[in-house]
Design a protein around this motif. Structure first.
Motif, short mmCIF file in Angstrom:
data_model
loop_
_atom_site.label_atom_id
_atom_site.label_comp_id
_atom_site.label_asym_id
_atom_site.label_seq_id
_atom_site.Cartn_x
_atom_site.Cartn_y
_atom_site.Cartn_z
N ARG A 189 0.84 -1.21 0.00
CA ARG A 189 0.00 0.00 0.00
C ARG A 189 0.86 1.25 0.00
O ARG A 189 0.57 2.22 -0.69
CB ARG A 189 -0.92 -0.02 1.23
N TYR A 190 1.93 1.24 0.82
CA TYR A 190 2.82 2.39 0.90
C TYR A 190 3.48 2.64 -0.46
O TYR A 190 3.56 3.77 -0.92
CB TYR A 190 3.88 2.14 1.98
N THR A 191 3.92 1.56 -1.12
CA THR A 191 4.55 1.69 -2.44
C THR A 191 3.55 2.24 -3.45
O THR A 191 3.88 3.12 -4.26
CB THR A 191 5.08 0.33 -2.91
N GLU A 192 2.30 1.74 -3.42
CA GLU A 192 1.27 2.23 -4.35
C GLU A 192 0.97 3.69 -4.10
O GLU A 192 0.77 4.48 -5.04
CB GLU A 192 -0.01 1.39 -4.19
N LEU A 193 0.93 4.09 -2.82
CA LEU A 193 0.64 5.47 -2.47
C LEU A 193 1.74 6.39 -2.99
O LEU A 193 1.45 7.45 -3.55
CB LEU A 193 0.51 5.59 -0.94
N ILE A 194 2.99 5.97 -2.83
CA ILE A 194 4.11 6.79 -3.32
C ILE A 194 4.06 6.90 -4.83
O ILE A 194 4.26 7.98 -5.40
CB ILE A 194 5.45 6.20 -2.84
N ASN A 195 3.77 5.77 -5.51
CA ASN A 195 3.68 5.80 -6.97
C ASN A 195 2.53 6.69 -7.43
O ASN A 195 2.66 7.41 -8.42
CB ASN A 195 3.49 4.38 -7.52
N CYS A 196 1.43 6.64 -6.72
CA CYS A 196 0.25 7.44 -7.08
C CYS A 196 0.56 8.93 -6.92
O CYS A 196 0.22 9.75 -7.78
CB CYS A 196 -0.92 7.03 -6.21
#
Length: 202
Positions: A189-196
């Motif tokens: 989730r953290y990785t997706e949030l940073i990518n977003c």
């Protein structure tokens, strides 16, 4: 002329040697029992004498051409002297001297084993005595035979635990897996949030 000088020199040497022997007094014999000696220096002197005798006999026994009987006799004499040395070392300790037995290296064969014989534990063979008939067999021990295990023997000790069939029954594995899964989901989730966030800035 030179011959007369040599004779005179020889005579002088004998005279001087006789004078020194006279000063030393009569040659002492080693006491039969170590317990008869009550002087620490004397006991140490007799131990040193035994060590010299052992060294001389060990050098002599290296000669394989002496004959079987002489080699066996020499080996017996060396073992007797080693026992006697032990008696003197114990007597030296009783008299308050150093304990040589603790610091002395163990006498072993080429593979580091002490060979015991029917004559008693600690009977050792030196030099050419190791090659005598009957002695070689003591040194050449048979290699342990490896028993080949059958397939049945190998599978006999395998339980369901080996395959992991009962890992989930106590609940520990499920709890550990749940914690690890939760940590991984948070990282995803953290990785997706940073990518977003990164995508929106672009």
């Amino acid at each position: 002329m030179a011959r007369n000088e040599e004779k005179a020199q020889s005579l002088l040497n004998r005279f001087l040697a006789a004078k020194q022997d006279e000063k030393r007094g009569p040659k002492q014999r080693r006491p039969y029992l170590a317990s008869e000696c009550s002087d620490l220096n004397e006991a140490d002197k007799w131990r040193q004498q035994i060590l010299r005798e052992i060294g001389r006999k060990v050098m002599e026994i290296q000669n394989a051409g002496l004959g079987e009987h002489r080699i066996r006799d020499l080996n017996d004499e060396i073992n007797k002297l080693i026992r006697e040395k032990g008696h003197w070392e114990r007597r030296i300790v009783e008299l308050g001297g150093p304990d040589y037995a603790k610091t002395a290296p163990k006498i072993t064969d080429s593979e580091g084993r002490e060979v015991a014989d029917s004559r008693g534990p600690g009977y050792r063979y030196f030099g050419a005595a190791k090659q005598l008939p009957g002695v070689k067999e003591l040194y050449e021990k048979e290699a342990p035979k490896q028993v080949r295990r059958t397939r049945y023997d190998m599978h006999k000790s395998i339980t369901p635990d080996y395959y992991g069939f009962r890992d989930e029954e106590d609940g520990v594995l499920l709890r550990v897996e749940a914690e690890a899964e939760q940590t991984m989901m948070q990282q995803v989730r953290y990785t997706e949030l940073i990518n977003c966030v990164h995508c929106h800035r672009v």
